[in-house]
Design a protein around this motif. Sequence first.
Motif, PDB file in Angstrom:
ATOM      1  N   THR A  70       1.031  11.714  -4.260  1.00 15.65           N
ATOM      2  CA  THR A  70      -0.058  11.325  -5.163  1.00 15.65           C
ATOM      3  C   THR A  70      -1.371  11.092  -4.411  1.00 15.65           C
ATOM      4  N   SER A  71      -1.415  11.504  -3.158  1.00 10.49           N
ATOM      5  CA  SER A  71      -2.567  11.123  -2.331  1.00 10.49           C
ATOM      6  C   SER A  71      -3.783  12.011  -2.525  1.00 10.49           C
TER       7      SER A  71
ATOM      8  N   GLY B 241       0.868  12.230   0.905  1.00  7.31           N
ATOM      9  CA  GLY B 241       1.976  11.992  -0.009  1.00  7.31           C
ATOM     10  C   GLY B 241       1.722  12.627  -1.356  1.00  7.31           C
TER      11      GLY B 241
ATOM     12  N   HIS C 202      -1.493   2.691  -6.025  1.00  6.02           N
ATOM     13  CA  HIS C 202      -1.086   4.064  -6.332  1.00  6.02           C
ATOM     14  C   HIS C 202      -0.779   4.842  -5.045  1.00  6.02           C
ATOM     15  N   ASN C 203      -1.614   4.693  -4.042  1.00  9.54           N
ATOM     16  CA  ASN C 203      -1.316   5.249  -2.717  1.00  9.54           C
ATOM     17  C   ASN C 203      -2.194   4.543  -1.697  1.00  9.54           C
TER      18      ASN C 203
ATOM     19  N   ASN D  74       0.800  -1.233   0.000  1.00 12.48           N
ATOM     20  CA  ASN D  74       0.000   0.000   0.000  1.00 12.48           C
ATOM     21  C   ASN D  74       0.835   1.287   0.000  1.00 12.48           C
ATOM     22  N   THR D  75       2.125   1.201  -0.194  1.00  8.57           N
ATOM     23  CA  THR D  75       3.082   2.328  -0.291  1.00  8.57           C
ATOM     24  C   THR D  75       3.536   2.879   1.049  1.00  8.57           C
ATOM     25  N   LYS D  76       2.973   2.424   2.150  1.00 14.44           N
ATOM     26  CA  LYS D  76       3.450   2.898   3.454  1.00 14.44           C
ATOM     27  C   LYS D  76       4.856   2.332   3.699  1.00 14.44           C
TER      28      LYS D  76
END
Lengths: 95, 348
Positions: free
Chosen positions: B334-335, B332, A68-69, A37-39
């Motif tokens: 892209t958030s 972030g 994606h985020n 999850n990008t974390k």
Amino acid sequence: MAGFEILDPTVEPRRQPLTYVPRPDSLKGKRIGLVENTKFNSDRLLLKIGEILKKEYGAAETKMWRKHNAGVPAHKEILDEAACSVDVVVAGIGD
Amino acid sequence: MTARISSQRYAVEDYQEALDLCYQRGWTDGLPVVPPTESAVRAMLDAVGLEPDAQVAFITNRQVAISAEKVAINAVMAGCRPEYMPVVVAAIEGIADPRWGYHGPATSTGSAAVLTIVNGPIARRLDVNAGDNLFGPGWRANATIGRAIRLVMRNVVGTLPGRLDRGTFGHPGRYTYVIAENEAESPWTPLHVERVGCRPTDSAVTVMAALSPIQFYNQLSATAAGVLGTACDAMRYPGQVGQPNYCVVLAGEHMRTIAADGWSKADIRKFIFENTTNTIAHFKRTARIPGEVKPGDETATRSLVISPDDILVVAAGGRAGSFSCYIPGWGGRTSSEAVTVVIKERSA
């Protein structure tokens, strides 16, 4: 006494049935999808889980995707690829 | 407009009972609300020419449709006048835009508020404050438009503190966080004209998932570079790394100093972008990004945002005082993206 009426400002969330895919009886020989999850460190954590699933539960292989985020669901490419290339998926969110 | 209002009705004897009911049901932000009667709600709907069941927005991840009726009820509760309703509706459209990414800023421990910037003639007509005491109390439009947005988030989308709103600190701007640009005195192109190509005679609202305003002080410089140099020094050591947007709010004195040097908003954005980079080594040493410092990290740099266009420059704040402020965005890179929505007004 002259009363009056007030209106409810809330809504009930739309109810929709959720159908779970049957869980496999065993992970032996299964292909494991990991959705990252990008974390920070979520990739490392999932790889570690993947290793455990292979070593201790006999899973065949792991494959990882990156969202994606953290705030959005897994995008279509992940879902399409996962649907045809893995048997189970591990996903999660955390800080 | 005669279409039926379908929300559940509660009979009450008087204002106190209405208020008690709203508190009891968890419908308020902690402050007393205006009881949403049908006549008040109809006046809100009439102001935007929407039927009660018209869908204003849809929040995908919650599977919640936000109807005009529910926006109107919450706007009444917030204390809005009916003529504020077009701004509230546009702002709700903005936070439901996939680019804004509702789930992240609404839910995150990172505690964003909805910075709402109103541009165009409607801001002046509704007396949305753009001057002294910019973020402070005292203006009904600023106070209630932002409150209506938050009540919709709470009551319609279910963004409840401790449940689907997991903010570590929360944010005072979650009561309200609405400003206007001081177009009457600004020497620059208004925000909405720059961002989405509006005409200056259009009105628009820009929503940005935002942290708190941070003030900076420069009473010494008589040049644009001098004033903005102070801003950059403050901005380049952020509490976190990689925000998608920053908003820079330039108040009267600084606005006049910068404009006297002939700088446009594009010049301001470029200067800030170029003077707020930091080395990767710095970010690693201060635990903003992971990993050990490697040799190349001392010269490798990272910019504050991806592009100068990610910096929103707004002329607003008091005429006196050598202060301006900047507002970091949430999340972030892209958030969540600031979104500008044109306000649809009923033709008179």
